[in-house]
Each structure stands twice: as C-alpha cells, then as structure tokens.
Design a protein around this motif. Structure first.
Motif, PDB file in Angstrom:
ATOM      1  N   GLY A   1     -70.029 -29.922  23.205  1.00 35.97           N
ATOM      2  CA  GLY A   1     -68.643 -30.155  22.822  1.00 35.97           C
ATOM      3  C   GLY A   1     -68.030 -28.866  22.297  1.00 35.97           C
ATOM      4  O   GLY A   1     -68.744 -28.005  21.765  1.00 35.97           O
ATOM      5  N   SER A   2     -66.700 -28.731  22.462  1.00 35.52           N
ATOM      6  CA  SER A   2     -66.079 -27.512  21.925  1.00 35.52           C
ATOM      7  C   SER A   2     -66.109 -27.539  20.405  1.00 35.52           C
ATOM      8  O   SER A   2     -65.979 -26.503  19.758  1.00 35.52           O
ATOM      9  CB  SER A   2     -64.668 -27.311  22.462  1.00 35.52           C
ATOM     10  N   ASN A   3     -66.321 -28.720  19.811  1.00 38.42           N
ATOM     11  CA  ASN A   3     -66.515 -28.760  18.357  1.00 38.42           C
ATOM     12  C   ASN A   3     -67.730 -27.941  17.937  1.00 38.42           C
ATOM     13  O   ASN A   3     -67.692 -27.240  16.930  1.00 38.42           O
ATOM     14  CB  ASN A   3     -66.671 -30.203  17.883  1.00 38.42           C
ATOM     15  N   GLU A   4     -68.817 -28.022  18.718  1.00 41.78           N
ATOM     16  CA  GLU A   4     -69.988 -27.210  18.367  1.00 41.78           C
ATOM     17  C   GLU A   4     -69.719 -25.728  18.630  1.00 41.78           C
ATOM     18  O   GLU A   4     -70.181 -24.868  17.868  1.00 41.78           O
ATOM     19  CB  GLU A   4     -71.240 -27.665  19.127  1.00 41.78           C
ATOM     20  N   VAL A   5     -68.964 -25.445  19.693  1.00 41.01           N
ATOM     21  CA  VAL A   5     -68.579 -24.057  19.960  1.00 41.01           C
ATOM     22  C   VAL A   5     -67.813 -23.502  18.754  1.00 41.01           C
ATOM     23  O   VAL A   5     -68.083 -22.401  18.269  1.00 41.01           O
ATOM     24  CB  VAL A   5     -67.719 -23.977  21.241  1.00 41.01           C
ATOM     25  N   LEU A   6     -66.849 -24.283  18.251  1.00 40.48           N
ATOM     26  CA  LEU A   6     -66.054 -23.841  17.101  1.00 40.48           C
ATOM     27  C   LEU A   6     -66.932 -23.678  15.859  1.00 40.48           C
ATOM     28  O   LEU A   6     -66.783 -22.734  15.082  1.00 40.48           O
ATOM     29  CB  LEU A   6     -64.931 -24.853  16.815  1.00 40.48           C
TER      30      LEU A   6
END
Ligand SMILES: *Cc1c(COP(=O)(O)O)cnc(C)c1O
Length: 366
Positions: free
Chosen positions: A95-100
């Motif tokens: 998820g882009s949440n983990e990227v962030l």
C-alpha cells in the motif's frame, strides 16, 4: 471507546501515542459502499484468472524468501508509468501508506517535522505520530485551494524536513497545479525538504492535468507516490509504489523490513499490471459518474468541489450527520470527513450513483 482508552492507558505505552485514535473509516456491511474511494467495480474474470495462475506458479516456492528487490515488479511499474523512468527509480510496499511510512522513517523521525495542508489525507498525521515525526498543519484558503505563493511561504517559514502535497487532494478532490509543486520544491531548497506528491488518484484526473512525474528530472528531493488501490481496483492486494531519484530508493532500503513484499503480492501485482487494460477499463465510466455527481449536486443547490479523483467533496448541507444517517438507513454509506456542512462520496457504478442521487434528493426534500 473510553473503556478502550482507559485500558490502553494502563499499559506502558509511548507518551506521544496516549489519547490517540486509530484510523477508523467505518467498515459496514451495506449494499452500496461509497465511503473509502475504492473502485466499486469487481476485478474482471480474466484478471482474476491471471492472478490465480500467477499465485499458483509461485506457491511451490513459498518455502523461500521472495526477491527482496522485487526487480521484475519495479521494471513493470516503471514501464507502466513511462516518463522515461527506470526500475532503479521505482519502489513499492504494501500500500502507498507503507511507502509513506517508510519515507517518514527515513527522512522524518524524532526531532524532525512533516508539513502538510489540511484538510487532506487523514493518514498523514497518524503516520507522523507513528514514526515520532512532528506534524505541522499548513493552511489553505477558505475555498481549500493552495496557491504557489502561500505554499512556498509556509515552507520557508517552517523549514520542514518533509512536505506532503496530496494531488488530487483527499478529501476535497481537486488536483494541484504543477506550479505549486515547483514552488514548494524551490522553497524547500534551504531546508533540504523532501517533497512528496501523493498521486493516489492520478488516473482519474481531468484531461490536461499534469503529473508531478514530469518534474522528477533534476529534482533529487522530489518523490511521487501512487497506488494500485484505486484506479487498478486492487485495494485488497495492498500495493503502493513511488518514483524518485535512485538515492531516495537507497534511503528506503535502510528502513524497510527484509522481504517486505511477499511473493504472493509480487505475483498478484505483476499479473494485474499485465492485464491492466482490462482491470482499468472502468476508469472512464467512473469519471463520467463523478462528473454526473457534480452536475446533479449543483442542481440540488449544493456546492460540490471540482474533482480530479473518483470522489466528490460537497458542502452546503445544513445537517450533514443527519444526511449521512439517512443515507445509511437506505443502504448507502458515504463519508463524513468532519468538515462542517460537508460530506464526501465515491463515484461508483451508474446504478450505485443513481441510488445515491435518488435517495439524497428524497432526503433533502423532507
Ligand atoms: C486511498 C489513498 C491512498 C492509498 O492507500 P493504499 O495504502 O495504497 O491503499 C493514498 N493516499 C491517499 C490520499 C488516498 O486517498
């Protein structure tokens, strides 16, 4: 909730997490779910088949750790994005949440700051607190717009370690001009700020909207994040990614967990990318429903914001909580983002959109 807070407080929890609430968009089992901006079209049968085949092919090798560098996936993501990007400029996570989160782990942390411009994505302050990064709330105009001059002045004033620009912005739906990104990047020169542009909804933008990917050459502190959760109709697979200079990717290798992207996730994402034409076939239909919602809400005397995303932010309700409850009673779940007089609704299929609009008109007539 108060019981829960009390139980939590009996633990030796980090002081900065005390009294905090977790991310909690309601997950209710109602027929029409238009509250978290998912793609409401199911995964097409041919893509389902391709994903099952791809996962079957890796299942026998699950005794081994996956490719830590997910090289094939990074190549496929670079090819999808275009703009001359290469695999060494791509990175992905669950998820882009983990990227962030990884970006905040690498460039934020205790004693450091991240600046964003509320109302914006509600996860930014949570990711900040989880990583011990101080969250600075920037300011927008009363109509929620953000000018290059204002954004740049706020960056110069705060000298943050990280700036997050959400474009198209969630929850308001409108994309930022690239002049804002350029101005923020330049203003962040003195403080060497990392500038993140969260483009989770980029594929839904109105024709003529430019992506910050075009600004990457020559800007080593610029990062553009994307996700397969929205246009790709793959929120359940958890695959987000970013494009940036190769040295930014090197920084993320310092904080990622080893083998953070499972072989199942890599295989799923690769199969989805190979079948993206089929998977993303409904993006144009969703955009048409999005534009229809804006037109119809205007006709009803409400004030919808211009949308470059798959959702519409609308103000002008006397009692948004009552409307939210009234819609839920007839099986339509939308989002109350806590901004006075407003609600946010995802553009679904034509039938879902019709149900939402019809029921809303009935509620407002009462
Ligand atoms: C939905 C959304 C994301 C996507 O998160 P994932 O972890 O990739 O599912 C990221 N940013 C914004 C602003 C979003 O609305």
């Amino acid at each position: 909730m108060d019981d829960q807070l009390e139980r939590l407080n009996s633990l030796p929890l980090r002081d900065d997490l005390r009294g905090q609430h977790p991310y909690g968009a309601p997950q209710l089992d109602v027929p029409i779910q238009l509250n978290v901006n998912e793609n409401t079209y199911g995964v097409p049968a041919d893509v389902q088949e391709a994903i099952v085949e791809a996962v079957r092919a890796v299942a026998g090798g699950l005794n081994r750790y996956p490719d830590r560098e997910f090289t094939e996936l990074r190549e496929a993501l670079a090819e999808y994005l275009g703009h001359g990007l290469s695999a060494e400029q791509l990175w992905a996570a669950n998820g882009s949440n983990e990227v962030l989160q990884q970006l905040l782990q690498a460039f934020g942390g205790p004693g450091r700051t991240v600046l964003s411009f509320p109302p914006t994505y509600s996860m930014y302050p949570l990711l900040a607190s989880g990583t011990g990064t101080a969250y600075l709330r920037g300011e927008r105009s009363a109509d929620f717009s953000l000018s290059p001059e204002s954004a740049a002045a706020q960056v110069r004033e705060h000298a943050p370690n990280i700036v997050i620009l959400c474009s198209p912005n969630n929850p308001t739906g409108t994309a930022l001009g690239l002049d804002v990104v350029e101005a923020v990047y330049e203003a962040g020169e003195a403080s060497q700020s990392i500038v993140i542009v969260d483009e989770a909804y980029a594929e839904f933008a109105q024709a003529g909207t430019s992506t910050a990917l075009t600004l990457l050459p020559g800007r080593p502190r610029l990062v553009v994040t994307r996700t397969m959760s929205k246009a790709f109709a793959l929120a359940g697979a958890r695959l987000g990614y970013l494009a940036a200079a190769p040295e930014v990717i090197d920084a993320l290798r310092l904080v990622r967990l080893p083998y953070h992207l499972s072989a199942v996730t890599q295989a799923t994402a690769l199969a989805a990318l190979r079948h993206r034409d089929s998977l993303m076939a409904e993006v144009e239909a969703i955009k048409a429903q999005r534009d229809r919602i804006v037109r119809e809400l205007t006709r009803l005397g409400l004030a919808p914001a211009a949308s470059d995303s798959n959702f519409v932010f609308v103000t002008g309700f006397e009692d948004p909580q009552a409307v939210w409850r009234g819609l839920l009673e007839v099986g339509v779940l939308v989002r109350d983002v806590g901004i006075p007089g407003s609600l946010r609704v995802t553009a679904g299929t034509e039938a879902e959109t019709t149900a939402f609009l019809t029921r809303l008109e009935e509620l407002l007539a009462h």
